[in-house]
Design a protein around this motif. Sequence first.
Motif, mmCIF file in Angstrom:
data_model
loop_
_atom_site.group_PDB
_atom_site.id
_atom_site.type_symbol
_atom_site.label_atom_id
_atom_site.label_comp_id
_atom_site.label_asym_id
_atom_site.label_seq_id
_atom_site.Cartn_x
_atom_site.Cartn_y
_atom_site.Cartn_z
ATOM 1 N N MET A 1 64.435 -4.747 -18.232
ATOM 2 C CA MET A 1 65.506 -5.388 -17.121
ATOM 3 C C MET A 1 65.006 -5.633 -16.021
ATOM 4 O O MET A 1 63.950 -5.039 -15.451
ATOM 5 C CB MET A 1 66.495 -4.191 -16.959
ATOM 6 N N ASN A 2 65.347 -6.890 -15.529
ATOM 7 C CA ASN A 2 65.264 -7.622 -14.344
ATOM 8 C C ASN A 2 65.561 -6.471 -13.193
ATOM 9 O O ASN A 2 66.833 -6.130 -13.439
ATOM 10 C CB ASN A 2 65.526 -9.072 -14.041
ATOM 11 N N THR A 3 65.075 -6.188 -11.994
ATOM 12 C CA THR A 3 65.769 -5.215 -11.154
ATOM 13 C C THR A 3 66.411 -6.069 -9.905
ATOM 14 O O THR A 3 66.128 -5.188 -8.816
ATOM 15 C CB THR A 3 64.806 -4.197 -10.657
ATOM 16 N N THR A 4 66.744 -7.083 -10.180
ATOM 17 C CA THR A 4 67.410 -7.815 -8.844
ATOM 18 C C THR A 4 68.518 -6.755 -8.299
ATOM 19 O O THR A 4 68.967 -7.093 -7.109
ATOM 20 C CB THR A 4 67.778 -9.046 -9.523
ATOM 21 N N GLU A 5 69.295 -6.096 -9.177
ATOM 22 C CA GLU A 5 70.318 -5.297 -8.745
ATOM 23 C C GLU A 5 69.890 -3.778 -8.899
ATOM 24 O O GLU A 5 69.453 -3.783 -10.306
ATOM 25 C CB GLU A 5 71.585 -5.701 -9.203
ATOM 26 N N SER A 6 70.218 -2.871 -8.358
ATOM 27 C CA SER A 6 69.712 -1.649 -8.526
ATOM 28 C C SER A 6 70.960 -0.652 -9.081
ATOM 29 O O SER A 6 72.098 -1.052 -8.755
ATOM 30 C CB SER A 6 69.029 -1.001 -7.529
ATOM 31 N N TRP A 7 70.763 0.523 -9.643
ATOM 32 C CA TRP A 7 71.735 1.319 -10.059
ATOM 33 C C TRP A 7 72.177 1.996 -8.880
ATOM 34 O O TRP A 7 71.718 2.195 -7.820
ATOM 35 C CB TRP A 7 71.192 2.336 -11.030
ATOM 36 N N ASP A 8 73.816 2.157 -8.653
ATOM 37 C CA ASP A 8 74.232 2.825 -7.659
ATOM 38 C C ASP A 8 74.047 4.255 -7.543
ATOM 39 O O ASP A 8 74.053 4.912 -6.349
ATOM 40 C CB ASP A 8 75.659 2.683 -7.618
ATOM 41 N N HIS A 9 73.430 4.823 -8.440
ATOM 42 C CA HIS A 9 72.857 6.269 -8.675
ATOM 43 C C HIS A 9 71.511 6.202 -8.982
ATOM 44 O O HIS A 9 71.140 5.303 -9.944
ATOM 45 C CB HIS A 9 73.842 6.976 -9.595
ATOM 46 N N PRO A 10 70.857 7.392 -8.535
ATOM 47 C CA PRO A 10 69.357 7.095 -9.036
ATOM 48 C C PRO A 10 68.868 7.381 -10.452
ATOM 49 O O PRO A 10 68.008 6.995 -11.053
ATOM 50 C CB PRO A 10 68.877 8.395 -8.086
ATOM 51 N N ARG A 11 69.911 8.022 -11.213
ATOM 52 C CA ARG A 11 69.577 8.483 -12.557
ATOM 53 C C ARG A 11 71.051 8.609 -13.432
ATOM 54 O O ARG A 11 71.415 9.760 -13.904
ATOM 55 C CB ARG A 11 69.189 10.334 -12.497
ATOM 56 N N PRO A 12 71.430 7.287 -13.785
ATOM 57 C CA PRO A 12 72.854 7.554 -14.421
ATOM 58 C C PRO A 12 72.418 7.741 -16.048
ATOM 59 O O PRO A 12 71.276 7.413 -16.503
ATOM 60 C CB PRO A 12 73.148 6.136 -14.274
ATOM 61 N N HIS A 13 73.183 8.327 -16.630
ATOM 62 C CA HIS A 13 73.097 8.431 -18.077
ATOM 63 C C HIS A 13 73.453 6.872 -18.627
ATOM 64 O O HIS A 13 74.468 6.474 -18.371
ATOM 65 C CB HIS A 13 74.291 9.249 -18.402
ATOM 66 N N ILE A 14 72.530 6.466 -19.569
ATOM 67 C CA ILE A 14 72.895 5.131 -20.009
ATOM 68 C C ILE A 14 73.111 5.025 -21.590
ATOM 69 O O ILE A 14 72.050 5.536 -22.257
ATOM 70 C CB ILE A 14 71.648 4.046 -19.605
ATOM 71 N N LEU A 15 73.999 4.124 -21.705
ATOM 72 C CA LEU A 15 74.274 4.054 -23.222
ATOM 73 C C LEU A 15 74.097 2.349 -23.335
ATOM 74 O O LEU A 15 74.487 1.530 -22.664
ATOM 75 C CB LEU A 15 75.472 4.114 -23.616
ATOM 76 N N ARG A 16 73.403 1.796 -24.251
ATOM 77 C CA ARG A 16 72.976 0.384 -24.321
ATOM 78 C C ARG A 16 74.008 -0.190 -25.536
ATOM 79 O O ARG A 16 74.363 0.369 -26.359
ATOM 80 C CB ARG A 16 71.645 0.044 -24.967
ATOM 81 N N VAL A 17 74.731 -1.513 -25.062
ATOM 82 C CA VAL A 17 75.699 -2.138 -26.141
ATOM 83 C C VAL A 17 75.366 -3.504 -26.171
ATOM 84 O O VAL A 17 74.693 -3.991 -25.135
ATOM 85 C CB VAL A 17 77.029 -1.939 -25.937
#
Length: 148
Positions: free
Chosen positions: A1-17
């Motif tokens: 993933m390109n990190t041009t934008e970051s997560w609003d939270h440091p460690r979100p739980h992530i599910l890919r779709v």
Amino acid sequence: MNTTESWDHPRPHILRVTVEEKHIDLMRHTNNVNYLQWLENVAWDHSEKLGLSPVQYEACGHGLVVRQHELNYLAPTLLGDELLLGTWITLVDKLSLYRAFQYVRASDGKTVFRARTHYVCVDIAQGRVKRMPLEFSTVYSAAAVAAA
């Protein structure tokens, strides 16, 4: 993933779709009803990873139901887009759980959606608001603290 934008939270739980043909509407982008379904999917995936599945909900006779959603659609998603659905618990009290969501397009790191949901605990049999069982409050509170 390109990190041009970051997560609003440091460690979100992530599910890919991946956006499929069935998700596309007349406007040729992902229909908004899918974003709502994905909220439920990623929330359940997170809860199950924490050890609270529908089986545990049934066993204790309690569940969490949505009281309010705040949904913000920031950019369209298209057929074939891979999305990272992120969620985290922001607050737990004796009756409620608050969860935040952020969807990021994997190809460019762009946040395409943000949401917040307020859940209340209910007695499954009676459908009435009830104090959260100890198992729920312990697990979810620890996740909220760990996520901070």
